[in-house]
Design a protein around this motif. Structure first.
Motif, short mmCIF file in Angstrom:
data_model
loop_
_atom_site.label_atom_id
_atom_site.label_comp_id
_atom_site.label_asym_id
_atom_site.label_seq_id
_atom_site.Cartn_x
_atom_site.Cartn_y
_atom_site.Cartn_z
N ARG A 356 -7.90 25.15 20.21
CA ARG A 356 -8.04 25.73 18.88
C ARG A 356 -7.98 27.25 18.98
O ARG A 356 -7.64 27.81 20.01
CB ARG A 356 -9.36 25.27 18.24
N GLU A 359 -11.65 27.96 20.82
CA GLU A 359 -12.36 26.98 21.60
C GLU A 359 -11.44 25.84 22.01
O GLU A 359 -10.37 25.63 21.44
CB GLU A 359 -13.55 26.41 20.82
N GLU A 361 -11.32 21.86 22.24
CA GLU A 361 -11.98 20.71 21.63
C GLU A 361 -11.60 19.44 22.39
O GLU A 361 -10.42 19.21 22.68
CB GLU A 361 -11.58 20.57 20.16
N ALA A 390 -21.60 21.92 28.71
CA ALA A 390 -21.15 22.67 27.53
C ALA A 390 -22.05 23.87 27.27
O ALA A 390 -21.56 24.97 26.98
CB ALA A 390 -21.12 21.75 26.32
N GLY A 395 -20.96 26.39 24.82
CA GLY A 395 -20.40 25.42 23.89
C GLY A 395 -21.44 24.45 23.38
O GLY A 395 -22.65 24.65 23.52
N ARG A 396 -20.96 23.34 22.83
CA ARG A 396 -21.86 22.33 22.25
C ARG A 396 -21.18 20.97 22.32
O ARG A 396 -19.95 20.86 22.44
CB ARG A 396 -22.20 22.67 20.80
N THR A 397 -21.98 19.92 22.24
CA THR A 397 -21.46 18.56 22.29
C THR A 397 -22.16 17.71 21.23
O THR A 397 -23.27 18.03 20.80
CB THR A 397 -21.69 17.91 23.66
N THR A 409 -17.78 14.28 21.35
CA THR A 409 -17.07 15.50 20.98
C THR A 409 -17.68 16.67 21.74
O THR A 409 -18.90 16.82 21.79
CB THR A 409 -17.16 15.77 19.46
N ARG A 411 -17.02 20.98 22.38
CA ARG A 411 -16.31 22.20 22.02
C ARG A 411 -16.73 23.29 22.99
O ARG A 411 -17.90 23.68 23.03
CB ARG A 411 -16.61 22.59 20.58
#
Length: 447
Positions: A356, A359, A361, A390, A395-397, A409, A411
């Motif tokens: 993206r 980030e 994805e 992450a 980042g995050r999940t 998911t 990112r």
């Protein structure tokens, strides 16, 4: 018996030795103080004058305090306190004194040690011979004619001579009591003056956090690489065993997948063991060790389930996705495939890896199993490891059931150059299905 142990036991003897060492350390400072006092007083009756010796002792202590301000004095004092004073190691600080507060505390303890040690050493040298001579007065006429009884006439009375042995023993006991008290004072002050300062505690906490981070990293690597390989091999072997007599071609493909999976995992295991050999410290390449998204094709080909892989942007290009992000993304996909193997019943997995604007994805979906997963002892670390990977990158999940599908998911942020490369280049979208047949349908453990 307890009193004897307190005065003459092993701990008391070690503390006595510690105090005598303090007296020995005081001697250079004391000699310098003696020279200064002699220069000021003309040097007359210097060694026979108690005031002159007291003044030299008083001058020696500030010089000792200045020496105690050096950073390396603290580890030496701590080592002596642990070995000779009987102070528990957990109550003392480690390493040199880095802060002003730690140096001042060390100087205070060093000065106290040398001061008490100088007094105890002087008494140890002078008092025992005198006490023995006093105790022997009734038994040796020569001693009675010496300076020991050169005093008032009452000292020559017979009853005084009869009490002389008691007086001599009392002197030795009093010396032992004084030494025990001085040793106890040092031991109690050691925990205060040589104990960790708030800065030391913070540094120790940071070291523990760093060690824990290394251990967690190695645990994640082993879980994701070896855990995935074992799951894939187990399910492939089980599926091949069930169709061994009626589908030799499937068995041949399953054995090929097992061979490729184990060969790839041996290489990954060598990389993890390499980290252990370096005590968990990354080298110049840092976290770039291990496979990245460019190795994703081999993983999907022999993962044990069919995968519909879609990519957007160019995630396999190291100029678009930096190596550490690529590596963690590979591990996240690997863990998602492990979960699909355990819980998806061999159904196809949909995988999307998209670059993206800022980030990377990753979206993975697989049908939920027909039966609920069986809890495994010690299980449930996979998704936690994914979240940790992450978070370490900023980042995050998200993971959970969405209707009849399980969706994972992630990112992961890209660098500015990577984001620009991902947005300015031409997107290439490819869709394909890879796999090696159907894995087993059993459900083994939580995600």
């Amino acid at each position: 018996m307890r009193a004897i142990r307190v005065l003459f036991g092993r701990r008391a003897r070690l503390r006595w030795l510690h105090l005598i060492i303090g007296g020995a350390l005081l001697m250079p400072y004391f000699l310098v103080g003696t020279v200064l006092v002699g220069m000021a007083g003309g040097g007359k009756h210097l060694f026979s004058s108690l005031p002159a010796q007291s003044a030299a002792f008083a001058l020696a202590l500030p010089m000792a305090a200045v020496t105690g301000l050096f950073a390396l004095v603290r580890p030496l004092c701590v080592a002596a306190a642990r070995a000779l004073c009987g102070v528990p190691p957990a109550l003392l600080a480690d390493g040199p004194a880095r802060t002003r507060q730690a140096r001042v505390r060390t100087a205070g303890w060093y000065t106290l040690h040398l001061a008490l040690g100088g007094i105890v050493s002087g008494c140890t040298l002078a008092l025992p011979p005198f006490a023995v001579a006093v105790a022997a007065l009734p038994f040796f006429a020569g001693l009675r004619a010496s300076w020991l009884l050169d005093g008032p006439e009452p000292l020559r009375e017979p009853w005084v001579l009869a009490l002389a042995p008691v007086a001599g023993i009392a002197m030795l006991v009093a010396l032992a009591l004084a030494v025990a008290a001085a040793g106890e004072v040092l031991a109690r002050r050691a925990t205060v003056l040589l104990g960790p300062t708030p800065e030391d505690r913070l540094a120790a906490a940071e070291r523990r956090a760093a060690d824990l981070a290394v251990r967690n990293r190695l645990a994640r690597e082993l879980h994701d690489s070896v855990g995935h390989a074992l799951s894939a091999v187990t399910l492939q072997a089980g599926a091949a065993r069930r169709v061994l007599d009626r589908d030799p071609e499937f068995v041949r493909e399953a054995l090929t997948a097992i061979e490729e999976t184990t060969r790839r995992t041996v290489g990954e295991l060598d990389a993890v063991l390499g980290l252990l050999r370096r005590d968990g410290e990354p080298d110049e390449e840092g976290a770039a060790h291990g496979p990245g998204l460019d190795a994703l094709g081999g993983l999907l080909t022999h993962c044990g389930v069919p995968v519909a892989y879609e990519r957007k942007g160019d995630p396999e290009n190291p100029r678009v996705v930096r190596p550490d992000v690529s590596r963690e993304a590979y591990r996240i996909v690997q863990e998602g495939l492990s979960n699909a193997l355990r819980h998806g019943g061999g159904a196809a997995v949909r995988l999307l890896v998209a670059v993206r604007e800022r980030e990377l994805e990753i979206v993975m979906e697989n049908p939920l199993g027909e039966r609920p997963a069986v809890a495994r002892p010690g299980g449930g670390r996979g998704l936690r490891g994914v979240a940790e990977r992450a978070v370490l990158l900023g980042g995050r999940t998200e993971a959970g059931a969405h209707g009849d599908f399980w969706r994972l998911t992630a990112r992961l942020p890209l660098t500015a150059s990577g984001a620009r490369a991902g947005t300015t280049g031409t997107d290439t979208t490819g869709t394909g299905t890879t796999g090696t047949g159907t894995a087993g349908t059993g459900s083994e453990g939580r995600r």
